[in-house]
Write a protein that holds these residues in place. Structure first.
Motif, PDB file in Angstrom:
ATOM      1  N   TYR A 291      -1.557   6.502  -4.165  1.00 21.65           N
ATOM      2  CA  TYR A 291      -0.970   6.015  -2.927  1.00 21.65           C
ATOM      3  C   TYR A 291      -1.627   6.723  -1.760  1.00 21.65           C
ATOM      4  CZ  TYR A 291       1.788  10.249  -2.346  1.00 21.65           C
ATOM      5  OH  TYR A 291       2.169  11.551  -2.159  1.00 21.65           O
ATOM      6  N   LEU A 292      -1.346   6.234  -0.580  1.00 18.97           N
ATOM      7  CA  LEU A 292      -1.992   6.743   0.626  1.00 18.97           C
ATOM      8  C   LEU A 292      -0.882   7.169   1.577  1.00 18.97           C
ATOM      9  CD1 LEU A 292      -4.469   6.892   2.500  1.00 18.97           C
ATOM     10  CD2 LEU A 292      -4.282   4.448   2.842  1.00 18.97           C
ATOM     11  N   SER A 293      -0.892   8.431   1.992  1.00 21.02           N
ATOM     12  CA  SER A 293       0.194   8.886   2.854  1.00 21.02           C
ATOM     13  C   SER A 293      -0.129   8.538   4.302  1.00 21.02           C
ATOM     14  CB  SER A 293       0.379  10.393   2.721  1.00 21.02           C
ATOM     15  OG  SER A 293      -0.730  11.056   3.289  1.00 21.02           O
ATOM     16  N   TYR A 294       0.912   8.494   5.099  1.00 20.47           N
ATOM     17  CA  TYR A 294       0.698   8.203   6.508  1.00 20.47           C
ATOM     18  C   TYR A 294      -0.182   9.273   7.144  1.00 20.47           C
ATOM     19  CZ  TYR A 294       1.226   7.045  11.325  1.00 20.47           C
ATOM     20  OH  TYR A 294       0.934   6.701  12.611  1.00 20.47           O
ATOM     21  N   LYS A 295      -0.012  10.509   6.671  1.00 22.71           N
ATOM     22  CA  LYS A 295      -0.800  11.611   7.226  1.00 22.71           C
ATOM     23  C   LYS A 295      -2.305  11.374   7.015  1.00 22.71           C
ATOM     24  CE  LYS A 295      -1.677  16.466   6.363  1.00 22.71           C
ATOM     25  NZ  LYS A 295      -1.264  17.654   5.618  1.00 22.71           N
ATOM     26  N   GLU A 296      -2.672  10.981   5.808  1.00 22.36           N
ATOM     27  CA  GLU A 296      -4.099  10.748   5.523  1.00 22.36           C
ATOM     28  C   GLU A 296      -4.658   9.627   6.403  1.00 22.36           C
ATOM     29  OE1 GLU A 296      -4.846  11.357   0.834  1.00 22.36           O
ATOM     30  OE2 GLU A 296      -3.029  10.245   1.329  1.00 22.36           O
ATOM     31  N   PHE A 297      -3.878   8.576   6.506  1.00 23.23           N
ATOM     32  CA  PHE A 297      -4.307   7.442   7.319  1.00 23.23           C
ATOM     33  C   PHE A 297      -4.443   7.865   8.780  1.00 23.23           C
ATOM     34  CE2 PHE A 297      -2.994   3.722   9.954  1.00 23.23           C
ATOM     35  CZ  PHE A 297      -4.081   2.896   9.679  1.00 23.23           C
TER      36      PHE A 297
ATOM     37  N   LEU B 103      -4.905  10.840  10.046  1.00 23.06           N
ATOM     38  CA  LEU B 103      -6.020  11.754  10.328  1.00 23.06           C
ATOM     39  C   LEU B 103      -7.336  10.992  10.468  1.00 23.06           C
ATOM     40  CD1 LEU B 103      -5.223  14.840   8.059  1.00 23.06           C
ATOM     41  CD2 LEU B 103      -5.276  14.755  10.568  1.00 23.06           C
ATOM     42  N   GLU B 104      -7.528   9.982   9.623  1.00 18.19           N
ATOM     43  CA  GLU B 104      -8.723   9.161   9.719  1.00 18.19           C
ATOM     44  C   GLU B 104      -8.778   8.433  11.057  1.00 18.19           C
ATOM     45  OE1 GLU B 104     -10.923  10.308   7.336  1.00 18.19           O
ATOM     46  OE2 GLU B 104     -11.692   8.462   8.241  1.00 18.19           O
ATOM     47  N   LEU B 105      -7.634   7.870  11.407  1.00 21.14           N
ATOM     48  CA  LEU B 105      -7.540   7.129  12.656  1.00 21.14           C
ATOM     49  C   LEU B 105      -7.822   8.051  13.843  1.00 21.14           C
ATOM     50  CD1 LEU B 105      -6.738   4.345  13.771  1.00 21.14           C
ATOM     51  CD2 LEU B 105      -4.375   5.139  13.876  1.00 21.14           C
ATOM     52  N   GLN B 106      -7.234   9.229  13.772  1.00 18.39           N
ATOM     53  CA  GLN B 106      -7.422  10.219  14.829  1.00 18.39           C
ATOM     54  C   GLN B 106      -8.906  10.568  15.012  1.00 18.39           C
ATOM     55  OE1 GLN B 106      -4.818  13.782  14.537  1.00 18.39           O
ATOM     56  NE2 GLN B 106      -6.725  14.927  14.542  1.00 18.39           N
ATOM     57  N   ASN B 107      -9.582  10.793  13.886  1.00 22.06           N
ATOM     58  CA  ASN B 107     -11.020  11.085  13.943  1.00 22.06           C
ATOM     59  C   ASN B 107     -11.792   9.995  14.649  1.00 22.06           C
ATOM     60  OD1 ASN B 107     -11.521  13.443  12.756  1.00 22.06           O
ATOM     61  ND2 ASN B 107     -11.708  12.613  10.663  1.00 22.06           N
TER      62      ASN B 107
ATOM     63  N   LEU C  72     -12.708   2.326  10.177  1.00 19.49           N
ATOM     64  CA  LEU C  72     -12.019   3.086   9.137  1.00 19.49           C
ATOM     65  C   LEU C  72     -12.531   2.648   7.775  1.00 19.49           C
ATOM     66  CD1 LEU C  72      -8.302   3.077  10.360  1.00 19.49           C
ATOM     67  CD2 LEU C  72     -10.027   4.833  10.663  1.00 19.49           C
ATOM     68  N   ASP C  73     -13.194   3.580   7.077  1.00 24.49           N
ATOM     69  CA  ASP C  73     -13.737   3.272   5.764  1.00 24.49           C
ATOM     70  C   ASP C  73     -12.681   3.638   4.729  1.00 24.49           C
ATOM     71  OD1 ASP C  73     -15.147   2.852   3.520  1.00 24.49           O
ATOM     72  OD2 ASP C  73     -16.740   4.296   3.950  1.00 24.49           O
ATOM     73  N   LEU C  74     -11.914   2.651   4.298  1.00 21.64           N
ATOM     74  CA  LEU C  74     -10.763   2.942   3.437  1.00 21.64           C
ATOM     75  C   LEU C  74     -11.158   3.081   1.972  1.00 21.64           C
ATOM     76  CD1 LEU C  74      -8.484   0.510   5.357  1.00 21.64           C
ATOM     77  CD2 LEU C  74      -8.297   2.988   5.365  1.00 21.64           C
TER      78      LEU C  74
END
Ligand code: ADP
Ligand code: MG
Length: 355
Positions: free
Chosen positions: A70-76, A78-82, A60-62
């Motif tokens: 801020y970073l929403s759970y959704k954004e995080f 989706l990255e994780l899912q990918n 995960l390239d944060l």
């Protein structure tokens, strides 16, 4: 090629750092830290190690969230899912473990995470599914301090759970802003889930004069360019590998010392200003003060010099706690460092950006 300006994936394109690569590859503790200023080669070190270890991983390239407030759970999520989908491509039976988890749906051979609060899968359950691959699996969170901005979920309990229970999971956290990474992990806080755990830590320092010159020599030899002005380059550019790489790359094109140095300084300045603006997000009210401090600390100064300069600029009293807070924030984000009683910019090129 040493002077390639993208992160390296192969050891042959990476100068020195042999010990650091070996240390990372040992995966000695369940969570490992890779620390160092920006552009010292952390991402390259991790990519090279992953390549050589040849183990399943997600990366995960944060850094992509650097400009977020801020970073929403959704954004995080989706990255994780990918990333998990990429891994599941290589290990299709991972899907069988994942589909048992609440909040994960399977569409053909793709998984989708639900990100609604009550329905989403827990990070621990996802890690537990990966544990079942029965091989060591590596989770990389590159520029992990960005996770401090994550709203609506705390992943520290999951990291601690993996640390204590999931023998196959190895988590690599990198951070350019070391103070922020430690603040995120709360290792010294007895109430934090990660309190008291040991971490294998690899720190990448900028090259010293000797290493910088050797790096440039090797780089120019590799592309058969006759070059002599090593000392000048080190004097002007310093020892951050990323800037030296950029210089080498530019010289290769331009074949002109002064022009290449200037182009490198220009490029560095632009990037540093952009990154400093990211730092100022959410701190806009104090922008002028932060800039005054950065301008001042081109040369090392004491705490009271800083206070005096801020007060002189505004003509009002500024409280000790405010001054302390500005310096702490700049230190945690690696903009400045403390040397004995003095505060100074953390690398020489930063001064270039504040003129
Ligand atoms: P970080 O993740 O610490 O910001 P990167 O791995 O992205 O650093 O490296 C920054 C740049 O510097 C990249 O272009 C990379 O190729 C180069 N670089 C860093 N360290 C080295 C090294 N030891 N040898 C060759 N190139 C390097
Ligand atoms: Mg990086």
């Amino acid at each position: 090629m040493l002077f390639d300006i993208t992160p390296k994936h192969n050891r042959k394109d990476f100068f020195d750092r042999e010990e650091e690569i070996e240390k990372l590859k040992e995966l000695r503790t369940p969570i490992l830290l890779v620390l160092g200023l920006r552009r010292t080669g952390k991402s390259s070190l991790i990519r090279i190690s992953l390549n050589e270890l040849n183990l399943p991983y997600i990366y995960l390239d944060l850094r992509m969230f650097e400009q977020n407030n801020y970073l929403s759970y959704k954004e995080f999520s989706l990255e994780l899912q990918n990333e998990i989908n990429k891994l599941a491509n290589k290990f299709p039976y991972l899907i069988d473990f994942l589909k048992e988890i609440q909040g994960i749906k399977i569409f053909g051979n793709e998984i989708k995470f639900n990100w609604k609060k009550k329905e989403r899968p827990s990070f621990s359950s996802i890690l537990s599914a990966m544990e079942k691959i029965r091989k060591k699996v590596i989770i990389v969170l590159d520029e992990a301090q960005e996770l401090i901005k994550l709203k609506g979920i705390n992943i520290l309990p999951s990291l601690a759970y993996a640390y204590d229970n999931l023998k196959n999971i190895k988590i690599i956290l990198s951070g350019s802003e070391m103070g922020m990474l430690y603040e995120f992990l709360k290792i010294d806080d007895p109430n934090s889930p990660l309190y008291g755990r040991a971490f294998s830590t690899i720190e990448l320092k900028p090259f010293n004069r000797e290493k910088a010159i050797e790096f440039l020599k090797r780089g120019f030899e590799e592309i058969n360019i006759d070059f002599k002005d090593y000392e000048t380059v080190y004097e002007k550019i310093g020892g951050i590998p990323g800037w030296l790489t950029y210089f080498g790359f530019t010289y290769m094109e331009k074949k002109d010392l002064e022009e290449s140095i200037n182009l490198t300084l220009e490029y560095a300045k632009k990037l540093i200003i952009k990154e400093f603006n990211n730092f100022l997000i959410g701190r806009e009210v104090a922008r002028k003060r932060y800039e005054t401090i950065m301008n001042l600390l081109k040369e090392c100064k004491t705490w009271s010099d800083v206070k005096k300069a801020l007060e002189l600029e505004e003509g009002i009293e500024i409280s000790d706690s405010e001054v302390y807070n500005y310096l702490m924030q700049l230190m945690k984000h690696s903009w400045i460092k403390k040397e004995n009683r003095n505060y100074c910019v953390s690398e020489p090129l930063i001064s270039q950006a504040f003129r």
